[in-house]
Design an enzyme around this catalytic site. Structure first.
Site, PDB file in Angstrom:
ATOM      1  N   GLU A 327      79.482  26.672  34.063  1.00 15.67           N
ATOM      2  CA  GLU A 327      77.955  26.597  34.001  1.00 15.67           C
ATOM      3  C   GLU A 327      77.450  26.937  35.844  1.00 15.67           C
ATOM      4  O   GLU A 327      77.952  26.162  36.450  1.00 15.67           O
ATOM      5  CB  GLU A 327      77.338  25.425  33.866  1.00 15.67           C
ATOM      6  N   CYS A 328      76.484  27.846  35.758  1.00 13.01           N
ATOM      7  CA  CYS A 328      76.122  28.135  37.359  1.00 13.01           C
ATOM      8  C   CYS A 328      77.118  28.129  38.164  1.00 13.01           C
ATOM      9  O   CYS A 328      78.054  29.398  38.420  1.00 13.01           O
ATOM     10  CB  CYS A 328      75.237  26.982  37.709  1.00 13.01           C
ATOM     11  N   GLY A 329      77.222  27.220  39.045  1.00 15.49           N
ATOM     12  CA  GLY A 329      78.368  27.196  40.041  1.00 15.49           C
ATOM     13  C   GLY A 329      79.601  27.494  39.493  1.00 15.49           C
ATOM     14  O   GLY A 329      80.475  28.100  40.126  1.00 15.49           O
ATOM     15  N   MET A 332      80.108  30.888  38.733  1.00 13.29           N
ATOM     16  CA  MET A 332      80.498  31.599  40.079  1.00 13.29           C
ATOM     17  C   MET A 332      81.801  31.705  40.170  1.00 13.29           C
ATOM     18  O   MET A 332      82.638  32.563  40.783  1.00 13.29           O
ATOM     19  CB  MET A 332      79.675  31.364  41.049  1.00 13.29           C
ATOM     20  N   THR A 427      77.452  30.643  32.110  1.00 11.60           N
ATOM     21  CA  THR A 427      76.084  30.925  31.762  1.00 11.60           C
ATOM     22  C   THR A 427      75.658  30.664  33.300  1.00 11.60           C
ATOM     23  O   THR A 427      76.335  29.799  34.048  1.00 11.60           O
ATOM     24  CB  THR A 427      75.554  30.115  30.991  1.00 11.60           C
TER      25      THR A 427
END
Length: 436
Positions: A327-329, A332, A427
């Protein structure tokens, strides 16, 4: 029965969190059990609440959650003496389009629960006008009841007197007035407050805030203004399916943004969670059947993540046979590379092709509604997931198959679709709930 209140303000940055923590700790010093909640999607404040009260706090969100879920979450306050719900932004600030049970505004929670609101008012640069603002907030929505106000950052006794007189003429109770006292302000970062676990002196800071507020606020009057509340029976609890039976969860300073209610729901459904630290070069538990990388601040630790070969190779080996979700970080880090604020490119785990950069900051902020085009751990194709996105990275490449069709709160389609490749999914939004 508990005394229940909502702490809100006309805007962000006025002092809601500091007042909430100070009240919670001051009442705790008096021997009361205090339960805090956070209205809205902020994932940092609940950790501060827990530090102040010794009890886990959770988010309640009218855009993402139905009333049954909210009722289930606030029921944790059944054995408390005081329940405080801290708002987000201004009292009536939410999105334009209604979600599951509201727009995400703090006022939705106050009206739904019937809890009166204590407003934090900062009259810096004004005097009687502060009473006009408080009066407007009091009268804006019939179902929201104002208990009174706490004045913050008062410049002088004369300033306080002018504001108090105006509030009295408007029929608004003033519970106290806080002189300017910069020492109790909490450190900030671009996503909000610096996390509670990053501050070794957080206990002392909260104690100082409690002492300061106790000297200037009538704690008894605030309690007397509260609603008497006890939880109602809930027919349905949380609608959350854990992503697996045994979950390897990344957990450290770089991977810390996960909603407390999600972890509780996974455990309540029988899942076991084992944590590991990518920053300590740890690999996910080999006996787990799914790995979950939450968001956080990977950009602050990108060099270390890139250098930690045991973590990277262990995660890649795990993903050969089992699902990994970020999720998010965390998303990445599952990608090919991350460029930090200094323009340095760091190789990530390469399970997805995503490349992101913090060299040119671009804010992505808001609620997200995702219709899954492919399954992800715990959720089937077609599931409608509600979440929140907040980061400052720029997408340089997102080459993999989109995971979902993602809309913002207005219904507009956005480019941050998430990705999937073999067993890896990711995501940009943090999951809050699935539509029933």
């Amino acid at each position: 029965m508990a005394a229940a209140l909502v702490i809100s303000a006309p805007a962000s940055g006025v002092g809601k969190t500091t007042l909430t923590l100070a009240l919670a700790r001051a009442w705790r010093h008096r021997g009361l059990n205090v339960q805090c909640l956070k209205s809205g999607p902020d994932y940092i404040d609940p950790a501060f609440h827990a530090a102040a009260t010794g009890r886990a706090s959770v988010n309640v969100d009218s855009w993402a959650m139905d009333s049954a879920t909210i009722s289930h979450l606030i029921s944790r306050g059944a054995d408390a003496d005081v329940v405080l719900a801290e708002g987000s932004m201004g009292l009536f600030d939410g999105v334009a389009a209604r979600g599951v049970s509201g727009t995400g505004a703090t006022a939705d929670i106050a009206e739904m629960l019937g809890w009166p609101v204590v407003l934090v008012i900062d009259p810096s640069g004004q005097a009687q006008t502060a009473a006009a603002i408080a009066t407007g907030l009091r009268d804006y929505r019939a179902g929201v009841r104002l208990a009174g106000v706490v004045l913050n950052r008062i410049a002088s006794p004369r300033h306080e007197d002018l504001v108090r007189r105006a509030m009295s003429e408007a029929g608004i109770a003033v519970f106290g007035a806080l002189p300017r006292h910069a020492e109790i302000s909490l450190p900030k970062r671009h996503l909000g407050l610096v996390q509670a676990e990053e501050q070794a002196e957080i206990g002392k800071l909260i104690d100082e805030a409690a002492r300061f507020v106790s000297e200037h606020v009538d704690l008894d009057a605030v309690l007397q203004s509260a609603a008497s509340w006890s939880p109602q029976p809930v027919v349905n609890g949380l609608n959350v399916t854990p992503p697996g039976q045994r979950i390897a969860l990344a957990r450290d300073a770089a991977f810390s943004f996960v909603y407390p209610h999600m972890l509780e729901a996974w455990r309540a459904a029988g899942a076991e969670i084992s944590t590991f630290s990518p920053l300590a070069d740890e690999a996910p538990d080999a006996s787990a059947d799914v790995c979950w990388l939450p968001g956080g601040y990977p950009e602050l630790h990108a060099g270390k993540i890139a250098a930690n070969t045991r973590f990277r190779s262990g995660l890649r080996a795990f993903a050969e046979t089992r699902p990994v979700h970020g999720e998010c970080g965390g998303y990445m880090v599952l990608g090919a590379a991350l460029t930090d604020a200094d323009g340095i490119r760091h190789e990530m785990t390469g399970l997805l092709g995503l490349e992101t950069s913090f060299a040119k900051r671009r804010m992505h902020l808001g609620y997200r509604l995702a219709a899954l085009a492919a399954p992800m751990p715990g959720h089937k194709v077609g599931a409608r997931l509600r979440g929140h996105e907040f980061h400052y990275s720029t997408i340089l490449a997102q080459p993999d198959t989109p995971l979902a069709v993602v809309h913002d709160a207005t219904g507009a389609v956005i480019a941050e679709t998430g990705s999937r490749r073999r067993h890896a999914t990711g995501t940009f939004f943090h999951l809050i709930a699935e539509d029933r």
